[in-house]
Scaffold this motif. Structure first.
Motif, PDB file in Angstrom:
ATOM      1  N   VAL A   1      14.644  93.976 107.542  1.00  0.00           N
ATOM      2  CA  VAL A   1      13.845  92.857 107.024  1.00  0.00           C
ATOM      3  C   VAL A   1      14.753  91.670 106.705  1.00  0.00           C
TER       4      VAL A   1
ATOM      5  N   LEU B   1      13.678  89.022  98.817  1.00  0.00           N
ATOM      6  CA  LEU B   1      13.480  89.808 100.032  1.00  0.00           C
ATOM      7  C   LEU B   1      12.044  90.319 100.092  1.00  0.00           C
ATOM      8  N   TYR B   2      11.584  90.827  98.945  1.00  0.00           N
ATOM      9  CA  TYR B   2      10.220  91.340  98.893  1.00  0.00           C
ATOM     10  C   TYR B   2       9.224  90.251  99.283  1.00  0.00           C
TER      11      TYR B   2
ATOM     12  N   SER C   1       9.336  89.302 102.950  1.00  0.00           N
ATOM     13  CA  SER C   1       9.139  90.349 103.948  1.00  0.00           C
ATOM     14  C   SER C   1       7.827  90.158 104.693  1.00  0.00           C
TER      15      SER C   1
ATOM     16  N   ARG D   1       4.989  94.297 104.465  1.00  0.00           N
ATOM     17  CA  ARG D   1       5.242  95.015 103.203  1.00  0.00           C
ATOM     18  C   ARG D   1       5.376  96.523 103.429  1.00  0.00           C
TER      19      ARG D   1
ATOM     20  N   LYS E   1       7.022  98.045 105.422  1.00  0.00           N
ATOM     21  CA  LYS E   1       8.428  98.414 105.638  1.00  0.00           C
ATOM     22  C   LYS E   1       9.142  98.733 104.321  1.00  0.00           C
ATOM     23  N   LEU E   2       8.557  98.299 103.237  1.00  0.00           N
ATOM     24  CA  LEU E   2       9.231  98.457 101.940  1.00  0.00           C
ATOM     25  C   LEU E   2       8.845  99.763 101.244  1.00  0.00           C
TER      26      LEU E   2
END
Lengths: 904, 274
Positions: free
Chosen positions: A704, A735-736, A739, A742, A744-745
């Motif tokens: 990301v 980063l959040y 992104s 989401r 991917k988190l």
């Protein structure tokens, strides 16, 4: 009456026979704990006008007009009392259940009194820590290190549960008030073997407040096992929730549910039960003889009992190589029989459950367990419901040691809540822990070893008879384990073992720290010394000649392949350390006088890092909008420190502060499936899952970051709790937000407990034995342990210290005693002594420098094995000191003195 | 623990207020034993604390210990005792012979320990060795007196009639002035006494007293006009303590207790013989 508790006034009237402990708790101060309810353990210590007293013994009415202070009242204006802070700094707790009483006692001591802690702490029992960390705390020694991003692994980070523990705000199973809660008590069998012919419940039901009585006629007639294993086939289905046959003194006969404990107890006393008495058998070898009373006749292959006629749940026999030939090639052969008694876990929080139903037809089970997911599945099976209808959870669990890998209280609470519609609570008394929970399996083990002149083993043979008591929970896995690691510790081409798991009319055995390995290790390690003595070889040299080496297969008696491997090898380092430490002259010197004989002894062990049967776990990990992480895993925390270690592993992978990773309490609604925290799986399986999840999240975050920054992923990294993209830094929050996906988190990874690596250890004692009285004094205790990477040195030391202390207890004095009727005669801490502060010396500890290629960040488990070599190391030290081999535990003065009489 | 069957607590200002005695009544002293085990037959607690008896009263004749005297008060007396009470250090030795902690002595009473009449009761050891005399208050009738060594008749057994109170224990000054020797053994460190032996010797007449407790079902006291020979002492122990009188419990075996009794008795004999 007027009471002042923690500075607040209460106008309340205690019941006439009420003790101060329950009165305080009834007013909502749950920081006061019940360990024994009899004045022996001190967990309930409070101050009365500044003086420490055991509140379980103090009549509540006498506190009228006096000032009561509990742990929850010790902090002033949110500032911790210095002793609370000291306990935090030294992390002087594991499960934390004894801590309330420990701090209230320690904080009352003068500086002078602190100089004699053996005396002043004799009324405070801790089963977890081995008291070292407690001593550190009282002397102001800190062990906690700073939580810095990127440095989580190998650092002594504080357990995040510490603050609630030292302030008394940690909520253990019973520490909640629920509106309309009923209390459950059970009537237990006074007979070791009897058939119930009638139960009359009218008088019990007539007691004011009694709501219901349940007997065997009211429960699903469905056989199950109380043992908590994902693969339930390994245990026999030999148990009913309530039965019409009692097979041990203490078995459940009927449950009474009432508005108060008093009414429930009165109801139990008024139940009228007619018994047809049956013959009972208390010795496992007698139980296998023709004509012995049969405990489970009529149950057979459906229950998975191999030979119910001879009371044999399971017989195992196997051989590798050719043992007969091996003995024929030996220059010396030793054969000896060793015996280990029944002992109890003695976790400070007794078993207990609170269950209730919600309108959505779900049942919520708040319980003291090591295996929440297995309990959930077991309840679904027993009640013919779907697993998702059960929600099983814990907040704080006060110790386990294997004892809570069992369903002992959950089922009846669920039954009662389903039948009454009300929340139902059941809390074991301390005596029920002894008479009706589980114990370690007593075993009688015959070991035969052969060796050549140079000490090389030519054959190893073992015959084990394990007493599983009235039910076979854990009996199969334990008997298999007993033929496993102790023999695998040595390289020898020919090994043979026979094991019998046998029913007797005694309180059931179950899982216990060291699961089936402690008993045979006692036999094998004593036998190795005896064989060495026959050959004139030093015990250390004998072990070096024969112990398993880095390139060896891990094998015991089975000729077929297994998944045991050596992921890192440090047994040589451990043994070297013990030998050098014992020769160093450190420790205490022998007391004056020629009545005292000095000796030293050693024992080693190679322990598999996971059980051979199915074990799996799963970890979920997420980056949250505020730039912190959330980690979810199904491991149970009951004083093992596993959740702190898991947080450290994840933090290490993510170069984050451990403090930036939040975890939930263990909860089947919140955590993914886990087969349970036992047999060292917390580290080897669940924590491996955590590492894999953290690895996956790290990869995703870098991907990301690369997308967001347009910097190639190879130039992106996580560092100091942030993301570096080339020469640009992003916070995790940025980063959040940036992104694009989401999803991917959030990651999840599953793990399976195979291959199973091997941990190694050696324990040594130098002792003095008084040849007249039989007293044994430990002059020096040392342990070397190969656990690969040490994730948290402070916690790791704590696990070793606690296990060694438990080992010393069971080696020197712990033993459940029974009378001729099969009744436990010492079912209290007053009469079943567990080690107090005064009983435990400081051990010298050493961790081998290895890195396990299978474990999380190179780590291997260390909570279970440290107890294993303690008993044989002591037995070998006594033999060295006196020339006399003692074959049965415990080595209490009254059991060894008569043989010492031959010494002049 | 909670005593669920208790329905009422009576707190009399004078013992005479408890006019009649019935089954289910229990005198409550420190409560440290009463509240430590289920007492399902008890429905009424009668508080002795409300009687407010003075704990300790030293006179020229000796020491009067109220049965309600807290163990901690006796422990503290060790350093406040008159200098010619050579046996005063025994107070501390015996207070420290409890399995229970100092927190329990804050509440536990001397009389409670004696009335419990357990072999390991260290207040029995102390007061028996110092030739204590109990004053008993029967529910009806006149107070009576009995030696501590005769008060305890067996494990958890004594001479008290139902409702009868142990009012106090008198330790005569001649006993308090004696030389003493103390021996104790426990299977765990600072644990429950497996044996507890106390020897005393009169500085004037040389009389030797050996009090054997904890290892035996009841206290045994052997009296000698002078310190005996080793064989004489051994024979006297054998005569007074048949093997069946040695206790068998989780804190020690009868054989070990007998063995330790011989061993420590001989040590005490040697120590006081010098």
């Amino acid at each position: 009456m007027n009471y002042r508790i923690n500075g607040k006034s209460f106008a309340a009237e205690p019941r006439p026979g009420q003790c101060l402990r329950t009165f305080i708790r009834d007013l909502g101060w749950f920081g006061v704990k019940k360990g024994c309810d009899a004045g022996d353990c001190g967990a309930c210590t409070v101050w009365l006008d500044g003086k420490p007293v055991h509140s379980c013994l103090f009549p509540a009415f006498r506190a009228d007009g006096r000032e009561v202070t509990t742990l929850q009242g010790l902090a002033v204006d949110g500032k911790l009392h210095p002793m609370q802070q000291a306990f935090l700094n030294a992390q002087a707790f594991q499960c934390g259940f004894c801590t309330a009483g420990m701090i209230m006692t320690a904080a009352s001591l003068s500086e002078d009194a602190k100089k004699n802690l053996p005396f002043h702490l004799k009324g405070n029992l801790c089963r977890c820590t081995g008291y070292h960390a407690i001593e550190d705390a009282i002397h102001g020694i800190a062990s906690v290190e700073e939580d810095r991003a990127g440095h989580a692994c190998g650092t002594s980070l504080a357990n995040p549960r510490g603050e609630p523990i030292v302030t008394g705000n940690a909520h253990y199973t019973m520490d909640v008030a629920i509106e309309g809660m009923l209390h459950l008590k059970v009537l237990r069998s006074p007979h070791a073997h009897a058939r119930i012919t009638a139960i009359r419940r009218d008088k019990a039901l007539a007691v004011p407040g009694v709501r219901a009585v349940f007997t065997w006629e009211d429960v699903p007639r469905r056989l199950f096992t109380t043992a908590a294993h994902d693969d339930y086939h390994v245990d026999p289905d030999d148990t009913y929730m309530l039965d019409n046959v009692a097979r041990f003194v203490g078995q459940r006969i009927a449950a009474v549910v009432a508005d108060t404990e008093a009414a429930a107890e009165e109801g139990c006393r008024l139940l009228e039960v007619d018994y047809e008495l049956l013959r009972a058998v208390f010795d496992a070898e007698e139980a296998m003889l023709p004509g012995a009373p049969q405990l489970h006749v009529g149950k057979d292959v459906d229950s998975r009992i191999q030979d119910p006629v001879r009371n044999i749940f399971l017989k195992i026999e196997a051989e590798t190589g050719d043992v007969a030939r091996g003995f024929s090639e030996a220059h010396a052969v030793y054969e000896g029989t060793f015996w280990m008694p029944r002992i109890q876990h003695a976790h400070m929080e007794t078993h207990g459950t609170i269950a209730w139903r919600t309108p959505d037809s779900r049942v919520h089970v708040r319980t003291s367990t090591q295996t929440p997911h297995i309990i959930k599945n077991k309840l679904a099976y027993l009640f013919g419901m779907f697993p998702h209808q059960f929600h099983v959870f814990s907040e704080f669990v006060g110790g386990g040691f294997g004892g809570k890998q069992e369903m002992l209280t959950e089922d009846l609470c669920v039954l009662a809540t389903m039948k009454t519609g009300r929340p139902v609570k059941w809390e074991f008394t301390r005596s029920e822990q002894f008479t009706a929970a589980t114990t370690r399996h007593p075993m009688k083990i015959t070991v035969k070893l052969g060796a050549r002149k140079d000490g090389t083993l030519t054959a190893m043979q073992m015959h084990t008879v394990s007493d599983t008591g009235a039910y076979g929970n854990h009996a199969g896995e334990i008997i298999a384990s007993s033929l496993g690691s102790s023999l695998a510790t040595y390289r020898c081409a020919s090994k043979k073992g026979t094991g019998y798991a046998v029913y007797t009319n005694t309180v059931p055995s179950g899982a216990f720290r060291g699961y089936g390995a402690t008993q045979p290790a006692f036999a094998v390690e004593c036998a190795i010394d005896e064989l060495a003595r026959k050959l004139g070889i030093d015990p250390f040299a004998m072990r070096r000649t024969n112990m398993i080496r880095a390139q060896d297969p891990v094998h015991s008696i089975w000729p077929f392949p297994n998944d045991g491997v050596i992921g890192s090898y440090g047994l040589d380092q451990c043994l070297d350390f013990v030998e050098q430490a014992l020769a160093s002259g450190r420790g205490e010197t022998k007391p004056e006088g020629d009545e005292w004989r000095e000796g030293r002894g050693v024992a080693i062990h190679a322990q598999d890092c996971a059980p051979p049967t199915e074990h799996r776990s799963e970890a979920h990990m997420s980056l949250l909008p505020d730039g912190t992480y959330h980690l979810s895993v199904g491991s149970a925390e009951f004083g093992n420190g596993i959740r702190n270690a898991q947080r450290q592993v994840a933090a290490s992978v993510l170069s984050a502060r451990a403090g930036s990773i939040a975890m939930d309490f263990v909860d089947t609604d919140k955590n993914p499936y886990d087969t349970g925290t036992f047999a060292s799986t917390g580290t080897s399986v669940a924590t491996l899952g955590v590492q894999k999840a953290a690895d996956a999240l790290r990869e995703n975050l870098l991907e990301v970051a690369s997308q967001v920054s347009s910097v190639p992923v190879a130039q992106c990294s996580l560092a100091a709790g942030r993301v570096r993209c080339g020469d640009r830094w992003l916070s995790l929050q940025q980063l959040y937000e940036a992104s694009p996906l989401r999803e991917k988190l959030h990651v999840s990874r599953k793990v399976y407990g195979s291959p199973r690596s091997t941990a190694f250890l050696a324990h040594g004692f130098r002792i003095a034995v008084h040849r007249v009285t039989g007293e044994i004094r430990i002059l020096q205790s040392v342990q070397g342990f190969d656990a690969g990477t040490i994730l948290n040195p402070m916690q790791s030391r704590g696990q070793l210290e606690g296990a060694i202390a438990q080992g010393i207890g069971v080696t020197l004095f712990e033993r459940m005693k029974f009378d001729a009727s099969g009744t436990v005669v010492n079912p209290t801490f007053r009469h079943y002594r567990i080690p107090a502060f005064a009983d435990i010396p400081r051990s010298e500890l050493f961790f081998a420098d290895t890195y396990d290629r299978y474990g999380p960040l190179g780590a291997k488990p260390l909570g279970e094995a440290p107890i294993i070599p303690v008993s044989p190391a002591m037995g070998n030290a006594i033999a060295d000191a006196t020339g006399i081999r003692f074959h049965s535990l415990p080595f209490s003065a009254d059991r060894i003195f008569s043989q010492l009489a031959e010494l002049q | 623990m909670d005593l669920h069957t208790v329905e009422q607590v009576r707190r009399p200002a004078r013992a005479e207020e408890i006019a009649s005695w019935e089954a289910g009544f229990a005198w409550l002293a420190g409560g440290t034993w009463l509240f430590s085990e289920p007492q399902v037959d008890v429905h009424t607690l009668i508080d002795l604390e409300s009687l407010q008896w003075p704990s300790l009263h030293a006179t020229a004749d000796g020491l009067e210990i109220a049965s309600t005297c807290k163990v901690v008060e006796l422990d503290r007396l060790t350093h406040k005792a008159p200098s010619d009470w050579k046996a005063a250090p025994l107070f501390r030795e015996c207070c420290r012979s409890f399995l229970s902690s100092f927190k329990i002595w804050n509440e536990a009473t001397v009389g409670g320990n004696i009335v419990m009449s357990l072999p390991a009761g260290p207040m029995i050891s102390l007061t028996a060795a110092l030739e204590g005399i109990c004053t008993l208050w029967p529910r009806d009738g006149q107070p009576r007196q009995i030696a501590v060594v005769d008060f305890v008749t067996g494990e958890h057994q004594n001479v008290l009639a139902p409702g009868e109170l142990l009012r106090s224990i008198h330790l005569p000054v001649h006993a308090l002035r004696k030389k003493f020797a103390f021996r104790r053994f426990t299977l765990t460190h600072l644990g429950r006494s497996e044996v507890l032996l106390i020897g005393t010797r009169c500085p004037e007449h040389g009389e030797f007293l050996l009090t054997i407790t904890a290892g035996t079902l009841r206290p045994i006291q052997l009296t000698f006009a002078a310190v005996p020979a080793a064989t004489e002492l051994k024979r006297a122990i054998d005569d007074a303590v048949p093997f069946s009188l040695y206790l068998d419990d989780p804190h020690g075996s009868p054989a070990h207790r007998q063995h330790l009794t011989y061993y420590f008795a001989e040590q005490i004999r040697a120590e006081l013989g010098n």
